[in-house]
Structures are given as C-alpha cells and as structure tokens.
Write an enzyme that holds these catalytic residues in place. Structure first.
Site, PDB file in Angstrom:
ATOM      1  N   GLY A   1     -11.603   5.584  20.832  1.00 54.91           N
ATOM      2  CA  GLY A   1     -10.298   5.132  21.023  1.00 54.91           C
ATOM      3  C   GLY A   1     -10.388   3.667  22.020  1.00 54.91           C
ATOM      4  O   GLY A   1     -11.428   2.980  22.256  1.00 54.91           O
TER       5      GLY A   1
ATOM      6  N   HIS B   1     -12.623  -0.350  25.088  1.00 52.59           N
ATOM      7  CA  HIS B   1     -12.082  -1.791  25.014  1.00 52.59           C
ATOM      8  C   HIS B   1     -11.901  -2.360  26.448  1.00 52.59           C
ATOM      9  O   HIS B   1     -11.301  -1.598  27.270  1.00 52.59           O
ATOM     10  CB  HIS B   1     -10.711  -2.062  24.377  1.00 52.59           C
ATOM     11  CG  HIS B   1     -10.929  -1.971  22.748  1.00 52.59           C
ATOM     12  ND1 HIS B   1     -10.083  -1.129  22.062  1.00 52.59           N
ATOM     13  CD2 HIS B   1     -12.017  -2.286  22.080  1.00 52.59           C
ATOM     14  CE1 HIS B   1     -10.559  -1.153  20.852  1.00 52.59           C
ATOM     15  NE2 HIS B   1     -11.499  -1.831  20.766  1.00 52.59           N
TER      16      HIS B   1
ATOM     17  N   SER C   1     -17.963   4.191  20.226  1.00 51.45           N
ATOM     18  CA  SER C   1     -17.141   3.448  19.219  1.00 51.45           C
ATOM     19  C   SER C   1     -15.676   3.666  19.383  1.00 51.45           C
ATOM     20  O   SER C   1     -15.299   4.503  19.727  1.00 51.45           O
ATOM     21  CB  SER C   1     -17.734   4.139  17.878  1.00 51.45           C
ATOM     22  OG  SER C   1     -17.109   5.299  17.702  1.00 51.45           O
ATOM     23  N   LYS C   2     -14.866   2.668  18.538  1.00 47.11           N
ATOM     24  CA  LYS C   2     -13.414   2.774  18.812  1.00 47.11           C
ATOM     25  C   LYS C   2     -13.112   3.948  17.882  1.00 47.11           C
ATOM     26  O   LYS C   2     -12.020   4.824  18.425  1.00 47.11           O
ATOM     27  CB  LYS C   2     -12.999   1.689  18.011  1.00 47.11           C
ATOM     28  CG  LYS C   2     -11.291   1.584  17.601  1.00 47.11           C
ATOM     29  CD  LYS C   2     -10.592   0.779  18.259  1.00 47.11           C
ATOM     30  CE  LYS C   2      -9.069   1.173  18.395  1.00 47.11           C
ATOM     31  NZ  LYS C   2      -8.657   0.674  16.814  1.00 47.11           N
ATOM     32  N   ARG C   3     -13.727   4.425  16.645  1.00 44.83           N
ATOM     33  CA  ARG C   3     -13.503   5.677  16.280  1.00 44.83           C
ATOM     34  C   ARG C   3     -13.238   6.952  17.187  1.00 44.83           C
ATOM     35  O   ARG C   3     -12.434   7.711  17.026  1.00 44.83           O
ATOM     36  CB  ARG C   3     -14.093   5.827  14.932  1.00 44.83           C
ATOM     37  CG  ARG C   3     -13.531   6.769  13.866  1.00 44.83           C
ATOM     38  CD  ARG C   3     -14.087   6.880  12.539  1.00 44.83           C
ATOM     39  NE  ARG C   3     -14.532   5.610  11.912  1.00 44.83           N
ATOM     40  CZ  ARG C   3     -15.538   5.333  11.438  1.00 44.83           C
ATOM     41  NH1 ARG C   3     -16.467   6.133  11.182  1.00 44.83           N
ATOM     42  NH2 ARG C   3     -16.049   4.104  10.672  1.00 44.83           N
TER      43      ARG C   3
END
Ligand code: GLU
Length: 485
Positions: free
Chosen positions: A260, A264, A255-257
């Site tokens: 980071g 991506h 996850s992005k949280r």
C-alpha cells in the site's frame, strides 16, 4: 578524456513516487555530484491512459523534498521543470522511420485479436510468449490488402537471433542475455503513433547524451533490447548499472499491491519523516560509507559515493530502521529547523500563545521521544490546553496520597522562587522543596507532572514548568488542588 558524466531519473507519472524510484534518483544524483556531472529529470509520460498530473506533481514534490535537485530542464522562469517525453512525440516517429529505412524496423499490421490468438496458441508451450515475426517480410500484395482493410500498423524493431547480448554492468558485473528470450521483434511505435518505453528511452538517452544509465535491476531485460536499438541507431551504448530491488523483511518485493502507501515517499513526507533520514536510509540500504559511519548527510554521500560499491544483494526495507534514523535526525537537526517542520502538525493548537523561542523550547522538550513529527501534536498538546483532563486512573496514580496535596500547595506557595525560562533552575527548586518535605521520586514529581501536563511521563519536569510560565503553572496547580482530597 571521457565525456562529462550525465545521468538521469526517468519515472513514469503513472503512480506516486515509489521508494525504489527515489533510491534510483538518489544514486543517480550522488553519481552526478561525485563526478561533477549533470543530473537530469525526465518524465516518461507517453502512457496517455495511466499518466496523471497529480502523480507528476507528487514526483516533483518528492524529489525536491529529498533535496535531489536536477540541473536542467525547460526554462520556466524559476526552478527547472522536468523534461517530458510527450513534448517530442513526433521526434520518436522520425527516428523510427529512420530505422525502417535502414532495414532495422518494419510496419506490422496485426490486429489486437490476431495477437491475442497468437498468445493463446502458445499458451501450452514451455517457453515464454513471443511474437512470431510473421510480418517481417510481408509481400507488397499483403501490405496493400491490410491497408485496404483499414489496418493501422505499428512499427516493430527486428530482434535478430541467435545472438548473445552482453555488457559489463557497473553493479552486477558481467551480464549476458540470449536474444531468443526477448520475445521476438518488438513494437517500438504503437499503431496510435505513441512510442513505447524501450524505444523512447533510447532516443531520449541518446538525445540527452546520457553517459550512464543507473536504474533498478527489473530493467535488465529492457537493457538487452535497448542495446540492440543503440546498435541499430549507430550510437555508442552508455554504461549501465542495475541496482538491486527493494524487498520487505519477508523477502517480498516492495509493491503497492502488497504494501500500500508504505511504498510511496509521499506517505513519509506526510507522516513527518525528515528528508535527511530518508536520504540517509535509502542510500545506506545498499551502500555503506568507506568508514562504515551510519549517519551521513546528502553532502557527505555526494563526496564519498561509489557506484561500484553498491551491494549486489537485494535491499531490505525495514521501517523500524527508518524510524531509528528518523528519531536520530529529529533529535539532532538544528532546533529551529525541526520546529519549523513541526509547525504544520501543531495547527490544531493555539501556538500563538507562545513566543517563537518558547515554541522551540516546547519542541526541544519532546523531540527526544518522537519517532516522526506527526507525533508532535500529541506530545505537546498539554502545553496549549486551557484545561487538562485528569482521569480517574491518573488521579489514583498521582494524586491519591496525602503528600500530593502538600507538594502542590508548597510549589504554589514558592511560585516566586521558580526561575522561569531556566529549565534546570526550575527543576532544582522543585528538588529543594522536595527535600524540605522529605519527598522525592514519584511522590514528588508525579503530582506535579499530573497537575501540569495531565500525565506522569513526558518531558523533563523542569522544562515543563519553565516553559509553561508562572501564570499557567499557577492556574494548573490551583485547578488540580480542588481535585485533591
Ligand atoms: N520509466 C521507467 C521507470 O520508471 C524508466 C526506467 C529507466 O530508467 O530507463 O522504471
């Protein structure tokens, strides 16, 4: 005969292209290619607050980078643009009205405050929050009262209970979901007129004649809701396939949280990963070639892909494994291609001082040691520097022995014997000089490496000499001789 395969990737431009979305896109692409079908790219951009143009561009760039070219889209006189949901907002309302007319949906007049109060009242209950379906059968008077108050309704779709919604999932097998866990009648068009995901996606998948919906398993509950919508719209349900989600080595969801930028695709593009490596790894995370081959191209995957063989267990993202794939592709892809991709990382250097074939040789000399292309600058910098910096540690290591000076002087004297352009030939000359001096190994190579590259490790010494050419070798040897006692 079954209809021709049509699949899609339908990301929302509310963030950068996520690894999980890229993998879903890849599976859809492979399935389309394997079955001579059509791969569609549709942007689910109805979230007017979170959708951003830069994310749209990032998703487009990421898919193109991976080589996942889509087959359709609005004709903009070049490569296709993606379809966008915002191009057909009115159409969703029309379909929603059809559902109202057929008794499957209704206007619901709750205010956000009333809905929040409902949630609050349920907060101590053991079951998940659900809408109480209270506006399903409003009387004419109640409706008139709400309208008079100026309330703007949303449109809700009726979720009938009890009911078990079941389907055969092409990856997960049999799935059965109780309608009672779906949260009650669901909003399909918000009071601002915008269709919500579960509704718009069904309308689009019907309009675009999708035969298979392949996506992450986080959508399983949505699929149950969507099947009810297909039924209400009298439309055949497509085949579903839910791929396992991607986790990190500690079994935490990617996850992005938590992770980071590492989640991506853009990060890997910028860091100089090879799209071939990313495609290979993304596919291999949950699927293996029948012959177990670890390295395979997109083309090979297209020929062999089998949706039913995608693993049911969670995928694990291990950046070391990706690096291993990447190093392999940096080493083995055609040199001109790797050099072309390396160039953007060399812009700080005066690359024009070398011919393009010399530049390829430079890249060739270091590529075995690279994990990602962004490292190419540090690895090749010494070829371009006007003056090398020789620090004390290097001096001590490579130039402190009496023999160092001898090696450098002798090489300088025999400059004319070096067959520049021939790496192995240059190395052979150095070895012969060493023989004459009675020197080999570190005693022979380190002074030369220090003088010519500013370090004792790096590319093959023959390659360094051969690529630098006579003028640079001469200048560097002369420079360094001044430092030798
Ligand atoms: N916009 C949704 C997502 O990005 C699409 C899911 C689907 O494929 O239906 O997760």
């Amino acid at each position: 005969m079954p209809p021709a395969v049509r699949v899609r990737i339908a990301p929302s431009p509310t963030g950068h292209l996520h690894l999980g979305t890229a993998r879903t896109a890849l599976y859809n692409y492979l399935y389309a290619r394997r079955n001579k079908g059509t791969f569609v790219f549709r942007l689910e951009d109805t979230d007017e607050i979170r959708s951003q143009e830069n994310y749209t561009q990032d998703i487009i760039d990421g898919l193109k980078w991976l080589g996942l070219n889509w087959d359709e889209g609005p004709d903009i006189g070049g490569p296709y643009a993606p379809y966008k949901q915002t191009q057909k907002i009115d159409h969703y309302t029309e379909v929603a009205n059809k559902l109202i007319n057929r008794g499957h949906a209704y206007f619901s007049y709750e205010t956000p405050e009333e809905l929040a109060a409902m949630k609050e009242a349920q907060k101590d209950s053991d079951t998940a929050h659900r809408y109480d379906n209270s506006h399903r059968n409003l009387s004419k008077e109640q409706v008139e009262k709400y309208v008079a108050e100026g309330r703007i309704p949303s449109i809700r779709f009726k979720i009938e209970e009890p009911r078990v919604i079941s389907w055969h999932d092409n990856i997960k097998g049999e799935i059965a979901i109780e309608a009672s866990v779906l949260g009650g009648d669901m909003v399909i068009v918000k009071s601002n007129g915008v269709a919500i995901y579960n509704f718009a996606v069904v309308v689009d998948d019907i309009d675009m004649k999708m035969t298979h919906v392949i996506r992450g398993e986080d959508h399983i509950m949505n699929t149950a809701k969507q099947i009810l919508l297909y039924e209400a719209l009298n439309h055949q349900v497509p085949e579903f396939a839910h791929a396992p989600l991607i986790f990190d080595l500690d079994r935490a969801k990617l996850s992005k949280r938590k992770h980071g930028e590492a989640v991506h695709i853009n990060k890997y593009r910028v860091d100089g990963y090879m799209p071939e490596a990313m495609v290979n790894y993304l596919a291999a995370m949950s699927w293996t070639l029948p012959d177990g081959k670890e390295f395979f191209t997109l083309q090979e995957a297209c020929e062999m892909f089998d949706l039913y063989k995608i693993s049911k267990s969670p995928a694990v993202f291990d950046v070391q494994k990706l690096n291993w794939y990447n190093a392999h592709y940096i080493r083995s892809l055609p040199l001109d291609l790797v050099t072309e991709r390396a160039k953007p990382y060399l812009t700080m250097l005066e690359t024009e001082t070398y011919t393009s074939s010399e530049l390829e040789q430079i890249v060739a000399s270091v590529r075995d040691g690279l994990t990602m292309l962004s490292e190419v600058m540090a690895a090749t910098e010494f070829y371009f520097l006007k003056k090398l910096e020789i620090n004390d540690e290097l001096k001590e290591k490579a130039l402190s022995k009496d023999t160092a000076k001898k090696v450098l002087e002798t090489t300088l004297k025999h400059l004319g014997d070096l067959p520049f352009g021939d790496h192995a030939g240059c190395k052979a000359v150095v070895d012969n000089l060493g023989k004459d001096l009675g020197l080999k190994g570190k005693d022979l190579y380190w002074p030369l490496r220090a003088a010519l590259s500013g370090k004792v490790q790096g590319p093959d010494l023959g390659a360094i000499i051969s690529i630098l050419g006579p003028a640079r070798v001469k200048a560097r040897l002369e420079d360094i001789l001044c430092l030798c006692a």
